[in-house]
Scaffold this active site. Sequence first.
Site, PDB file in Angstrom:
ATOM      1  N   GLU A 132      -2.148 -11.826  -7.351  1.00 42.22           N
ATOM      2  CA  GLU A 132      -0.891 -11.534  -7.062  1.00 42.22           C
ATOM      3  C   GLU A 132       0.020 -12.864  -6.872  1.00 42.22           C
ATOM      4  O   GLU A 132       1.326 -13.102  -7.184  1.00 42.22           O
ATOM      5  CB  GLU A 132      -0.591 -10.594  -5.714  1.00 42.22           C
ATOM      6  N   GLN A 173       0.865  -3.447  -8.329  1.00 41.44           N
ATOM      7  CA  GLN A 173       0.300  -2.197  -8.654  1.00 41.44           C
ATOM      8  C   GLN A 173       0.356  -1.140  -7.411  1.00 41.44           C
ATOM      9  O   GLN A 173       0.820  -0.009  -7.567  1.00 41.44           O
ATOM     10  CB  GLN A 173      -1.374  -2.322  -8.822  1.00 41.44           C
ATOM     11  N   PHE A 174       0.427  -1.715  -6.277  1.00 46.49           N
ATOM     12  CA  PHE A 174       0.713  -1.047  -5.093  1.00 46.49           C
ATOM     13  C   PHE A 174       1.542  -2.127  -4.151  1.00 46.49           C
ATOM     14  O   PHE A 174       1.151  -3.196  -3.954  1.00 46.49           O
ATOM     15  CB  PHE A 174      -0.472  -0.291  -4.218  1.00 46.49           C
ATOM     16  N   ALA A 175       2.519  -1.621  -3.380  1.00 45.89           N
ATOM     17  CA  ALA A 175       3.137  -2.455  -2.401  1.00 45.89           C
ATOM     18  C   ALA A 175       2.430  -3.130  -1.513  1.00 45.89           C
ATOM     19  O   ALA A 175       2.570  -4.243  -1.076  1.00 45.89           O
ATOM     20  CB  ALA A 175       4.374  -1.634  -1.878  1.00 45.89           C
ATOM     21  N   ASP A 176       1.259  -2.563  -1.094  1.00 39.87           N
ATOM     22  CA  ASP A 176       0.205  -3.240  -0.189  1.00 39.87           C
ATOM     23  C   ASP A 176      -0.335  -4.572  -0.726  1.00 39.87           C
ATOM     24  O   ASP A 176      -0.511  -5.152   0.066  1.00 39.87           O
ATOM     25  CB  ASP A 176      -0.971  -2.037  -0.098  1.00 39.87           C
ATOM     26  N   PHE A 177      -0.420  -4.440  -1.829  1.00 36.76           N
ATOM     27  CA  PHE A 177      -0.993  -5.892  -2.275  1.00 36.76           C
ATOM     28  C   PHE A 177      -0.097  -6.923  -2.422  1.00 36.76           C
ATOM     29  O   PHE A 177      -0.663  -8.107  -2.865  1.00 36.76           O
ATOM     30  CB  PHE A 177      -1.626  -5.487  -4.015  1.00 36.76           C
ATOM     31  N   HIS A 184      -3.205   1.652   0.204  1.00 33.89           N
ATOM     32  CA  HIS A 184      -2.535   2.144  -0.911  1.00 33.89           C
ATOM     33  C   HIS A 184      -1.177   3.091  -0.634  1.00 33.89           C
ATOM     34  O   HIS A 184      -0.740   3.489  -1.374  1.00 33.89           O
ATOM     35  CB  HIS A 184      -3.135   2.855  -2.055  1.00 33.89           C
TER      36      HIS A 184
END
Length: 639
Positions: free
Chosen positions: A378, A400-404, A445
């Site tokens: 990222e 892919q997920f905002a968490d990442f 996620h």
Amino acid sequence: MLKPRMIEEKMLILLRQGKISKWFSGIGQEAISVGVASALKTNEYILPMHRNLGVFTTRKIPLHRLFSQWQGKMGGFTKGRDRSFHFGTQEFKIIGMISHLGPQLGVADGIALAHKLRKEKSVTAVFTGEGATSEGDFHEALNVAAVWDLPVIFCVENNGYGLSTPTNEQYRCEHIADKGIGYGMESHVIDGNNILEVYAKVNELSNDIRKNPRPVLLEFKTFRMRGHEEASGTKYVPEELMETWAAKDPLDNYAKHLIETGLLNEDMDVSYRGEIALEIEENLQRAFQEESISAILSHELHDVYQDFDYKEVAPLIHKRNIRFVDAISQGLKSAMEKHNNLVIMGQDVAEYGGVFKITDGFVEAFGKERVRNTPICESAIVSTAMGLSINGMKSVVEMQFADFASSGFNPIVNYLAKSHYRWGEKADVVIRMPCGGGVSAGPFHSQTNEAWFTKTPGLKVVYPAFPSDAKGLLATAIEDPNPVLYFEHKGLYRSIYEDVPVNPFTVPFGKANLLKSGGDITIVTYGAGVHWALETLDKHSDISADLLDLRTLQPLDTDAIYASVEKTGKLIILQEDSLFGGIASDISALVMENCFRYLDGPVTRVASLDTPIPFNTSLEQQYLSRSRFEQALLDLLSF
């Protein structure tokens, strides 16, 4: 090499006199900067670091501008907002570092990718030190460059110490160049104190890379003759080591070589030194005579964002009933058709179509050059997006997920967010952030982490609740030259339908949408919270409420909030994020400061628990603010 050496010697005097604030010396390393910059064409980008003054002088930046930069004057490159070499200049195709070092490697990837996509035969050179090769950004950037065959020369100045830490405490391989093997990348070890070797090898490689694009890792063996910065000193360096490297001084040895070959004599040397000394003194006086910067509040606030001339594109009458996820896909497709310089990047976004299938079919429509699968990196991809922007392109990055986004946090908040304020460079990047709970995806996620970014000046934050807004706000985000975090709630993807105009259209930032009008209470929310509030109001038809869907969190429509609170006298703010430090807290504070006299009750915040979001369905339902909103609304109404 003589000019940067003499400038540095003068700067060290000024540092002792308190006329500049700090200095990172490159004395003894001039051959690398001058050799690399001389080998590249003047229209090719170089990304230097602290000790690369020779890059700036070789590119013929007027000395008075450099001196003004180091003194924090307006004649520099950052309007006094940053110092030393923390700046960029498109005029001279130099992109400076930030203190976090690593992201500039990925920025070089983006610049090179833009060249490659436009089929321009150009090379990009980026510098780093041996210390920064331990950062994850180094690995990520080299891996991306290798996978994508990007025309980047990675220049590592191995000067023996990361501040005071010797190389034997930094890595175990014999040479940093050996790391190239792991990336399938050509690499070389070069005597960084030999200007002829530096220039010859970089010139040879540059000519070849322009024809056959690929990355190359160069390790320049050299030494730092002074401290990391002057306050550090060099007491940690053994005296015999200093003496060994002093004998390898690149300037002295090259001067000796030129004298031996008859290309230089003592009179010429004296003449050169006199000319440079005069140039330094004249330009210094010009910088000294420049007035100090006056702090003008409006100027500071204005320069946080690049000016954006929003152009409204109206929705047409013809509509189709589609899902939230379809609206985002349509918005992306329309933007790709409109902007030939737009690139989509992210994990699995190409043939697979993304994990939520938003880019399904995009490879067939636009090709793999513009719809690019990325490695799991990222930070490097956000930095690459910044490089694309610097080199005249747009990009949409899918987390892919905002968490990442936490893995790409540094370049988002320190590079994208600050570049325009620091040196007037836009960051034409949209980062898509699939977010939110209610789908039993667990703590990694399901976060809705918008507050990480609304806190950071320079970022714009968008959070639609309906398909039409999702499509229109995405179009605006891609048009906007500023970095935009575009939040899209996963729970809304396939559960929310709306009649959405078929044509491309825009929705302005900073304009909340009044969904319901009433006089009893003001409800302010966004994202999934909008639908939770609507459900509650449908259940209590007797409640007369203003329901404001914020749509964008930065910029925030405070005018709409204040006007509604003035009318109703009561305010409840609903967010899915945890309570402490969320956007609801700031809205509450703003209303208390600006609308206190209109309030008939305490401002109420309703948010999820101050815990990580759990996986188990019953635990998740307990966690989410949805379960507490109805009672909080009724309590405030009865106050």
